[in-house]
Design a protein around this motif. Structure first.
Motif, short mmCIF file in Angstrom:
data_model
loop_
_atom_site.label_atom_id
_atom_site.label_comp_id
_atom_site.label_asym_id
_atom_site.label_seq_id
_atom_site.Cartn_x
_atom_site.Cartn_y
_atom_site.Cartn_z
N VAL A 137 0.79 -1.38 0.07
CA VAL A 137 0.12 0.15 -0.01
C VAL A 137 0.87 0.88 0.42
N CYS A 160 -0.47 -5.01 9.49
CA CYS A 160 -0.03 -3.66 8.60
C CYS A 160 1.71 -3.79 9.21
N ILE A 351 -4.25 5.13 -4.85
CA ILE A 351 -5.80 4.69 -3.50
C ILE A 351 -5.44 2.97 -3.54
N LYS A 353 -5.80 -0.15 -3.51
CA LYS A 353 -7.54 -1.23 -4.07
C LYS A 353 -7.73 -1.87 -3.61
N PHE A 355 -7.75 -1.96 0.21
CA PHE A 355 -7.41 -1.26 2.01
C PHE A 355 -7.24 0.45 1.90
N ARG A 356 -7.74 0.72 2.75
CA ARG A 356 -7.76 1.82 3.63
C ARG A 356 -6.80 2.30 4.24
N VAL A 357 -5.70 2.34 4.19
CA VAL A 357 -4.65 3.31 4.81
C VAL A 357 -4.22 4.83 5.79
N SER A 358 -4.47 4.45 6.45
CA SER A 358 -3.68 6.27 7.59
C SER A 358 -2.37 5.78 8.47
N SER A 367 -4.36 -0.45 8.56
CA SER A 367 -4.71 -1.23 7.21
C SER A 367 -6.71 -0.86 8.02
N THR A 368 -7.10 -0.82 7.25
CA THR A 368 -8.54 -1.71 7.44
C THR A 368 -9.34 -2.00 6.01
N ASN A 370 -11.27 -3.45 2.73
CA ASN A 370 -12.39 -2.50 2.43
C ASN A 370 -13.52 -3.92 2.00
#
Length: 383
Positions: A137, A160, A351, A353, A355-358, A367-368, A370
């Motif tokens: 990511v 992560c 972006i 594909k 995972f949502r990453v912070s 990571s979260t 999707n």
């Protein structure tokens, strides 16, 4: 063993990392390796960040770091993961989780390393009802996200990882930032853990160790395991690959049992009250004779799949065609640089594909996924 697909994207799959006496990693080791590695890092200052250094193929295993992370989850003989959710009480389940966490470590060979994954690279493999998906990511810094689900056992994993290697003159230390979360959904228990450090010693003698402190904590049961991985001393191998620790009640700090052993051999727990000893991990039973994944459905292999991205490089390494391996690897790395320049010129952010990453200074990278469940993969581990 190498598996090549005949239809769809050309995929190369190599045998998983195993116990040293069974591993063929030594086949990839170059002569005069220590001299070459010292030469490679001769221009690197102590404390330098090594994540931007591109190793020549001579120093590479024929697989990506994503595959190595994935193998630690889906390549194991006995079903230690499902055992985690079958313990009759929270203490027995934590013991199983400790054993499983130890099983994710593999003995590594000095002088060779997996490929650094490119941005957006993925690895998707299934073993029975366990489905594992990884994605790179972030490239600089390198961050890998993992999501694994088992709908039969009702288990979920989210990792992560942000490895940070630094050169310290006589050794290279890699701290693996980030956390692993193992969720036993039927028991409504979440186990949060970190990873030990990977230390590559160059002098006075070469070697690779996993060392450092690991904490495995379950807030729902108020139980915690503290582990300490130890490496060899400067003068002897005493304590080499040993592991010591304890399981205790978090709120009272009352110790319930002690943990002792060697992570590449056997690890046991000893009940403080009764003195009863139980083996929670046996490396030979878990890591011997592991099967190489195969391509079940090559038509749906993603173009971002690790074993497709690095196929030509891996094949060239296995056949010792170093010129072709170098050329193939350079093409991949040059494309990566071109894509990075293009994104920068357009002020575009990558972006992921899957995972949502912070990122935050307090929590680091997180990571979260999707999707709630990981789908079946076109690459499978035979059972």
């Amino acid at each position: 063993m190498v598996i090549e697909s005949e239809v769809g994207p050309r995929v190369f799959l190599t045998a998983p990392l195993s116990l040293e006496e069974e591993s063929d990693v030594a086949d990839y080791r170059a002569p005069n390796l220590l001299q070459r590695i010292l030469s490679l890092f001769s221009s690197v200052r102590p404390g330098s960040d090594l994540t931007r250094i591109q190793l020549p193929p001579l120093f590479n295993l024929p697989k990506s770091q994503l595959q190595c992370y994935g193998e630690s989850v889906y390549c194991i003989n006995n079903d230690m993961l499902s055992k985690c959710g079958k313990g009759e009480n929270s203490l027995e389940r934590l013991k199983s989780v400790v054993g499983w966490s130890i099983s994710t470590l593999r003995p590594l060979m000095f002088g060779v390393a997996p490929y650094n994954p490119i941005l957006g690279e993925t690895h998707h493999v299934s073993k029975a009802s366990l489905n594992v998906l990884l994605e790179q990511v972030s490239h600089h810094p390198p961050v890998t996200a993992l999501h694994a689900t088992d709908d039969k056992e009702n288990i979920e994993m989210i990792w992560c990882h942000n490895p940070v290697p630094k050169f310290y003159g006589t050794k290279i230390e890699t701290e693996v930032h980030g956390k692993k979360v193992l969720r036993l959904l039927n028991k409504q228990e979440n186990y949060v853990m970190n990873s030990p450090k990977l230390v590559i010693k160059l002098l006075p003698y070469p070697g690779v160790d996993w060392i450092g402190n690991v904490t495995i904590k379950c807030e729902e049961s108020d139980l915690q395991a503290d582990l300490c991985y130890k490496g060899a001393s400067l003068l002897s191998n005493k304590g080499y690959r040993s592991i010591k620790g304890k399981i205790f009640v978090t709120s009272t700090s009352k110790t319930i049992c002690e943990i002792n052993g060697h992570w590449d051999r056997s690890v046991t727990t000893k009940d403080i009250c009764t003195g009863k000893v139980n083996e929670i991990y046996n490396a030979k039973e878990s890591l011997s004779g592991m099967k190489t994944p195969i391509v079940k459905d090559p038509k749906v292999v993603m173009p971002s799949e690790s074993t497709f991205v690095w196929a030509e490089v891996s094949q060239s390494i296995l056949t010792r065609n170093w010129d072709k391996a170098k050329q193939s690897k350079a093409i991949i790395e040059e494309k990566e640089r071109e894509f990075a320049k293009e994104r920068k010129s357009k002020s575009e952010n990558w972006i992921p594909k899957h995972f949502r990453v912070s990122y935050s200074k307090e929590l680091g990278w997180e990571s979260t996924p999707n999707e709630r469940w990981v789908p079946q993969a076109p690459i499978i581990v035979p059972t």
